[in-house]
Design an enzyme around this catalytic site. Structure first.
Site, short mmCIF file in Angstrom:
data_model
loop_
_atom_site.label_atom_id
_atom_site.label_comp_id
_atom_site.label_asym_id
_atom_site.label_seq_id
_atom_site.Cartn_x
_atom_site.Cartn_y
_atom_site.Cartn_z
N GLU A 1 -4.26 -3.80 -2.26
CA GLU A 1 -4.48 -2.71 -1.29
C GLU A 1 -4.21 -1.28 -0.91
O GLU A 1 -5.26 -1.02 -0.45
CB GLU A 1 -5.15 -3.94 0.08
CG GLU A 1 -4.12 -4.36 1.28
CD GLU A 1 -2.69 -5.86 0.40
OE1 GLU A 1 -2.01 -5.50 1.15
OE2 GLU A 1 -2.83 -5.73 -0.67
N HIS B 1 1.29 -5.29 -2.89
CA HIS B 1 -0.28 -5.01 -2.31
C HIS B 1 -0.49 -4.20 -2.81
O HIS B 1 -0.95 -3.21 -2.94
CB HIS B 1 0.27 -4.48 -1.12
CG HIS B 1 0.99 -5.33 -0.04
ND1 HIS B 1 0.59 -6.19 1.03
CD2 HIS B 1 2.85 -6.43 -0.08
CE1 HIS B 1 1.58 -7.41 0.93
NE2 HIS B 1 2.34 -6.61 1.17
N CYS C 1 1.02 -11.29 -1.45
CA CYS C 1 2.60 -11.09 -1.20
C CYS C 1 2.74 -12.18 0.08
O CYS C 1 2.86 -13.30 -0.54
CB CYS C 1 2.49 -10.04 -0.35
SG CYS C 1 4.44 -9.92 -0.06
#
Length: 188
Positions: free
Chosen positions: A171, A169, A76
């Site tokens: 994660e 994202h 990002c």
């Protein structure tokens, strides 16, 4: 293998947990001198302009040297920083990826979404859950840039040499393949 996660803002702890889950030793990077101690770096999401302010001129220059020498993965806002062309508005970048990226191209915070995309790994194309939060969009990919994931036909994760970037994202998803791809890049 020691991986740093830039810990100035954003969800750096989610990256730390994911990387540790995959067996990496992780260092939270809060000072530019710490870059000398690591084999690879993750630049998390957040706000790219804020990263620039927090890094300061000397920190930005040290980071710029690092990303041109060692494996780096930006998500990002991290992807925005790694690009050599940034729009909406224009801003300085680290120039590590031959891409043009548009900030907040998918809308505001309220427009955040979870989407299915395609991951292009060693075993071919396969579905990949992607979390988009005020995400940037890759509008141009240079000739030396490999597309490693797409969403609705648009590139959303790319790699050029030792540098990777994702506009989403990874994660925040249970799928570990994007981070594993980065660890493989560091190992190689």
């Amino acid at each position: 293998m020691k991986i740093g996660v830039l810990a100035l803002q954003g969800d750096f702890d989610a990256h730390r947990k994911r990387l540790e889950e995959l067996g990496a030793e992780v260092v939270l990077i809060k000072r530019s001198e710490q870059l000398d101690e690591i084999d690879g770096l993750v630049i998390p999401g957040g706000e790219s302009g804020t990263f620039l302010k927090l890094l300061g001129e000397a920190g930005f220059e040290k980071l710029k040297q690092f990303v041109h020498l060692k494996p780096t993965f930006g998500t990002c806002a991290g992807a925005i920083l790694l690009a050599n062309e940034v729009e909406n508005p224009q801003q300085s970048g680290l120039g590590a990826l031959d891409i043009r990226i548009r900030r907040n191209a998918y809308g505001r915070q309220i427009d955040s979404s979870i989407r299915q995309g395609q991951f292009q790994g060693k075993l071919g194309n396969s579905p990949l859950e992607m979390v988009f939060i005020r995400a940037p969009k890759i509008e141009r990919v240079g000739p030396g840039v490999e597309i490693i994931a797409t969403e609705s036909g648009d590139p959303v994760a790319v790699r050029q040499g030792r540098v990777m970037a994702a506009t989403f994202h990874p994660e925040l998803s249970d799928d570990t393949r994007v981070h594993q791809s980065f660890l493989d890049l560091v190992r190689d």
